[in-house]
Scaffold this motif. Sequence first.
Motif, PDB file in Angstrom:
ATOM      1  N   SER A  77       0.837  -1.193   0.000  1.00 26.93           N
ATOM      2  CA  SER A  77       0.000   0.000   0.000  1.00 26.93           C
ATOM      3  C   SER A  77       0.876   1.249   0.000  1.00 26.93           C
ATOM      4  O   SER A  77       1.852   1.327   0.749  1.00 26.93           O
ATOM      5  CB  SER A  77      -0.922   0.022   1.215  1.00 26.93           C
ATOM      6  N   THR A  78       0.528   2.193  -0.832  1.00 28.81           N
ATOM      7  CA  THR A  78       1.200   3.486  -0.891  1.00 28.81           C
ATOM      8  C   THR A  78       0.124   4.561  -0.992  1.00 28.81           C
ATOM      9  O   THR A  78      -1.068   4.255  -1.072  1.00 28.81           O
ATOM     10  CB  THR A  78       2.120   3.589  -2.119  1.00 28.81           C
ATOM     11  N   ALA A  79       0.554   5.817  -1.003  1.00 30.75           N
ATOM     12  CA  ALA A  79      -0.409   6.905  -1.149  1.00 30.75           C
ATOM     13  C   ALA A  79      -1.160   6.796  -2.471  1.00 30.75           C
ATOM     14  O   ALA A  79      -2.309   7.234  -2.582  1.00 30.75           O
ATOM     15  CB  ALA A  79       0.313   8.241  -1.054  1.00 30.75           C
ATOM     16  N   LYS A  80      -0.527   6.192  -3.480  1.00 28.64           N
ATOM     17  CA  LYS A  80      -1.159   6.068  -4.804  1.00 28.64           C
ATOM     18  C   LYS A  80      -1.843   4.715  -5.004  1.00 28.64           C
ATOM     19  O   LYS A  80      -2.592   4.542  -5.968  1.00 28.64           O
ATOM     20  CB  LYS A  80      -0.106   6.283  -5.895  1.00 28.64           C
ATOM     21  N   GLN A  81      -1.572   3.777  -4.127  1.00 25.24           N
ATOM     22  CA  GLN A  81      -2.167   2.447  -4.248  1.00 25.24           C
ATOM     23  C   GLN A  81      -2.542   1.955  -2.856  1.00 25.24           C
ATOM     24  O   GLN A  81      -1.727   1.358  -2.155  1.00 25.24           O
ATOM     25  CB  GLN A  81      -1.183   1.463  -4.893  1.00 25.24           C
ATOM     26  N   VAL A  82      -3.765   2.226  -2.479  1.00 25.28           N
ATOM     27  CA  VAL A  82      -4.234   1.823  -1.161  1.00 25.28           C
ATOM     28  C   VAL A  82      -5.036   0.527  -1.318  1.00 25.28           C
ATOM     29  O   VAL A  82      -6.170   0.528  -1.762  1.00 25.28           O
ATOM     30  CB  VAL A  82      -5.096   2.922  -0.515  1.00 25.28           C
ATOM     31  N   LEU A  83      -4.414  -0.586  -0.966  1.00 25.43           N
ATOM     32  CA  LEU A  83      -5.091  -1.876  -1.095  1.00 25.43           C
ATOM     33  C   LEU A  83      -6.131  -2.056   0.000  1.00 25.43           C
ATOM     34  O   LEU A  83      -7.231  -2.545  -0.242  1.00 25.43           O
ATOM     35  CB  LEU A  83      -4.054  -3.000  -1.048  1.00 25.43           C
ATOM     36  N   LEU A  84      -5.763  -1.707   1.216  1.00 26.71           N
ATOM     37  CA  LEU A  84      -6.675  -1.707   2.355  1.00 26.71           C
ATOM     38  C   LEU A  84      -6.184  -0.606   3.271  1.00 26.71           C
ATOM     39  O   LEU A  84      -5.107  -0.717   3.855  1.00 26.71           O
ATOM     40  CB  LEU A  84      -6.672  -3.067   3.068  1.00 26.71           C
ATOM     41  N   LYS A  85      -6.967   0.443   3.399  1.00 29.87           N
ATOM     42  CA  LYS A  85      -6.497   1.655   4.060  1.00 29.87           C
ATOM     43  C   LYS A  85      -5.959   1.399   5.465  1.00 29.87           C
ATOM     44  O   LYS A  85      -4.933   1.949   5.867  1.00 29.87           O
ATOM     45  CB  LYS A  85      -7.628   2.683   4.124  1.00 29.87           C
ATOM     46  N   ASP A  86      -6.637   0.559   6.217  1.00 27.98           N
ATOM     47  CA  ASP A  86      -6.303   0.418   7.627  1.00 27.98           C
ATOM     48  C   ASP A  86      -5.540  -0.850   7.980  1.00 27.98           C
ATOM     49  O   ASP A  86      -5.392  -1.179   9.157  1.00 27.98           O
ATOM     50  CB  ASP A  86      -7.584   0.494   8.471  1.00 27.98           C
ATOM     51  N   MET A  87      -5.034  -1.565   6.960  1.00 29.23           N
ATOM     52  CA  MET A  87      -4.211  -2.738   7.248  1.00 29.23           C
ATOM     53  C   MET A  87      -3.402  -3.062   6.008  1.00 29.23           C
ATOM     54  O   MET A  87      -3.981  -3.269   4.925  1.00 29.23           O
ATOM     55  CB  MET A  87      -5.093  -3.924   7.661  1.00 29.23           C
ATOM     56  N   HIS A  88      -2.080  -3.130   6.145  1.00 32.97           N
ATOM     57  CA  HIS A  88      -1.273  -3.255   4.935  1.00 32.97           C
ATOM     58  C   HIS A  88       0.195  -3.585   5.220  1.00 32.97           C
ATOM     59  O   HIS A  88       0.672  -3.504   6.346  1.00 32.97           O
ATOM     60  CB  HIS A  88      -1.323  -1.941   4.144  1.00 32.97           C
ATOM     61  N   PHE A  89       0.882  -3.958   4.126  1.00 34.80           N
ATOM     62  CA  PHE A  89       2.343  -3.913   4.042  1.00 34.80           C
ATOM     63  C   PHE A  89       2.689  -2.602   3.365  1.00 34.80           C
ATOM     64  O   PHE A  89       1.900  -2.060   2.582  1.00 34.80           O
ATOM     65  CB  PHE A  89       2.880  -5.039   3.142  1.00 34.80           C
ATOM     66  N   HIS A  90       3.875  -2.099   3.613  1.00 31.06           N
ATOM     67  CA  HIS A  90       4.340  -0.955   2.825  1.00 31.06           C
ATOM     68  C   HIS A  90       5.851  -0.888   2.838  1.00 31.06           C
ATOM     69  O   HIS A  90       6.526  -1.634   3.562  1.00 31.06           O
ATOM     70  CB  HIS A  90       3.730   0.358   3.310  1.00 31.06           C
ATOM     71  N   ASP A  91       6.389  -0.009   1.985  1.00 28.97           N
ATOM     72  CA  ASP A  91       7.839   0.152   1.817  1.00 28.97           C
ATOM     73  C   ASP A  91       8.513  -1.139   1.374  1.00 28.97           C
ATOM     74  O   ASP A  91       9.680  -1.383   1.698  1.00 28.97           O
ATOM     75  CB  ASP A  91       8.489   0.671   3.104  1.00 28.97           C
ATOM     76  N   ASN A  92       7.762  -1.971   0.637  1.00 28.61           N
ATOM     77  CA  ASN A  92       8.278  -3.251   0.113  1.00 28.61           C
ATOM     78  C   ASN A  92       8.827  -4.146   1.221  1.00 28.61           C
ATOM     79  O   ASN A  92       9.735  -4.945   1.011  1.00 28.61           O
ATOM     80  CB  ASN A  92       9.322  -3.001  -0.964  1.00 28.61           C
ATOM     81  N   ASN A  93       8.245  -4.009   2.383  1.00 28.67           N
ATOM     82  CA  ASN A  93       8.591  -4.835   3.534  1.00 28.67           C
ATOM     83  C   ASN A  93       7.414  -5.770   3.811  1.00 28.67           C
ATOM     84  O   ASN A  93       6.300  -5.304   4.067  1.00 28.67           O
ATOM     85  CB  ASN A  93       8.864  -3.939   4.745  1.00 28.67           C
ATOM     86  N   ASP A  94       7.658  -7.084   3.746  1.00 25.35           N
ATOM     87  CA  ASP A  94       6.580  -8.041   4.007  1.00 25.35           C
ATOM     88  C   ASP A  94       6.785  -8.772   5.332  1.00 25.35           C
ATOM     89  O   ASP A  94       6.186  -9.820   5.571  1.00 25.35           O
ATOM     90  CB  ASP A  94       6.454  -9.050   2.866  1.00 25.35           C
ATOM     91  N   GLU A  95       7.626  -8.214   6.191  1.00 21.90           N
ATOM     92  CA  GLU A  95       7.904  -8.850   7.480  1.00 21.90           C
ATOM     93  C   GLU A  95       7.127  -8.220   8.624  1.00 21.90           C
ATOM     94  O   GLU A  95       7.128  -8.755   9.736  1.00 21.90           O
ATOM     95  CB  GLU A  95       9.402  -8.788   7.777  1.00 21.90           C
ATOM     96  N   VAL A  96       6.474  -7.090   8.375  1.00 20.83           N
ATOM     97  CA  VAL A  96       5.689  -6.418   9.410  1.00 20.83           C
ATOM     98  C   VAL A  96       4.330  -6.039   8.836  1.00 20.83           C
ATOM     99  O   VAL A  96       4.250  -5.353   7.816  1.00 20.83           O
ATOM    100  CB  VAL A  96       6.403  -5.152   9.938  1.00 20.83           C
ATOM    101  N   ILE A  97       3.272  -6.498   9.495  1.00 19.01           N
ATOM    102  CA  ILE A  97       1.903  -6.135   9.126  1.00 19.01           C
ATOM    103  C   ILE A  97       1.489  -4.940   9.972  1.00 19.01           C
ATOM    104  O   ILE A  97       1.659  -4.933  11.196  1.00 19.01           O
ATOM    105  CB  ILE A  97       0.932  -7.309   9.382  1.00 19.01           C
ATOM    106  N   HIS A  98       0.948  -3.905   9.322  1.00 12.23           N
ATOM    107  CA  HIS A  98       0.488  -2.701  10.009  1.00 12.23           C
ATOM    108  C   HIS A  98      -1.039  -2.694  10.029  1.00 12.23           C
ATOM    109  O   HIS A  98      -1.671  -2.856   8.989  1.00 12.23           O
ATOM    110  CB  HIS A  98       0.968  -1.446   9.268  1.00 12.23           C
ATOM    111  N   ARG A  99      -1.616  -2.504  11.210  1.00 13.35           N
ATOM    112  CA  ARG A  99      -3.082  -2.410  11.333  1.00 13.35           C
ATOM    113  C   ARG A  99      -3.435  -1.111  12.035  1.00 13.35           C
ATOM    114  O   ARG A  99      -2.902  -0.798  13.095  1.00 13.35           O
ATOM    115  CB  ARG A  99      -3.644  -3.607  12.100  1.00 13.35           C
ATOM    116  N   HIS A 100      -4.393  -0.351  11.465  1.00 13.13           N
ATOM    117  CA  HIS A 100      -4.732   0.980  11.962  1.00 13.13           C
ATOM    118  C   HIS A 100      -6.183   1.122  12.395  1.00 13.13           C
ATOM    119  O   HIS A 100      -6.645   2.246  12.622  1.00 13.13           O
ATOM    120  CB  HIS A 100      -4.418   2.033  10.895  1.00 13.13           C
ATOM    121  N   ALA A 101      -6.916   0.015  12.482  1.00 16.81           N
ATOM    122  CA  ALA A 101      -8.301   0.084  12.925  1.00 16.81           C
ATOM    123  C   ALA A 101      -8.670  -1.198  13.642  1.00 16.81           C
ATOM    124  O   ALA A 101      -8.093  -2.260  13.374  1.00 16.81           O
ATOM    125  CB  ALA A 101      -9.240   0.311  11.732  1.00 16.81           C
TER     126      ALA A 101
END
Length: 208
Positions: A77-101
Amino acid sequence: MKNLNTPLLSFVIGSLLGGSALFAYSHFDSHVAQDFLAKYGILESSHSHDSEVHVHSDFLFYALEERIRFTDDRYQSTAKQVLLKDMHFHDNNDEVIHRHANGLTLGDFFTSLGVTVTNDCLTLDTGRAYCTDETNSFLVYVNGEKIENPANHINQQNERILFYYGPADQTVIETYQDEVTTDSCIYSGLCPERGTPPPEACGLTCEV
């Protein structure tokens, strides 16, 4: 009605409300029942997306001794490609899942990547499937403990999540469990002795 004892009336009304709540909970094993109970202050809703959170969990997937990666841009997920706004991988890192809701599950997350997760099968967006059969098993571990229904799991802060497909060899599985990183605490700012959170497109103040 004028002569109806007030405490008795309160008891009757309370019983009716309580019965309605229990009926909802017993007949709907889903987030609908939880939200119903939360509405009346009986139970905190686990599916509410209103509260802002910033949860990080470590993640790793091995299948038949091959590490399955999600570092490709299509999974990020990036500012231009939001796959799921509140839960995602980003910065080409697949070792940490980020959840915001609150309430988002691993099933919600992987669906946003085009990946289907069930209790005994994972199917990638390429169509490649890793399903339990006579030889191999699809297993999910959280902090070293095997869980059922991984699609319904809500990841928690600093959890170490392992997806595994292969022979149910506990020695092999434990080896992979040891490979799951512990970097989630850095992103959460919970282990300052290991450094400050790295620059990221979606950091402690997420804008994605």
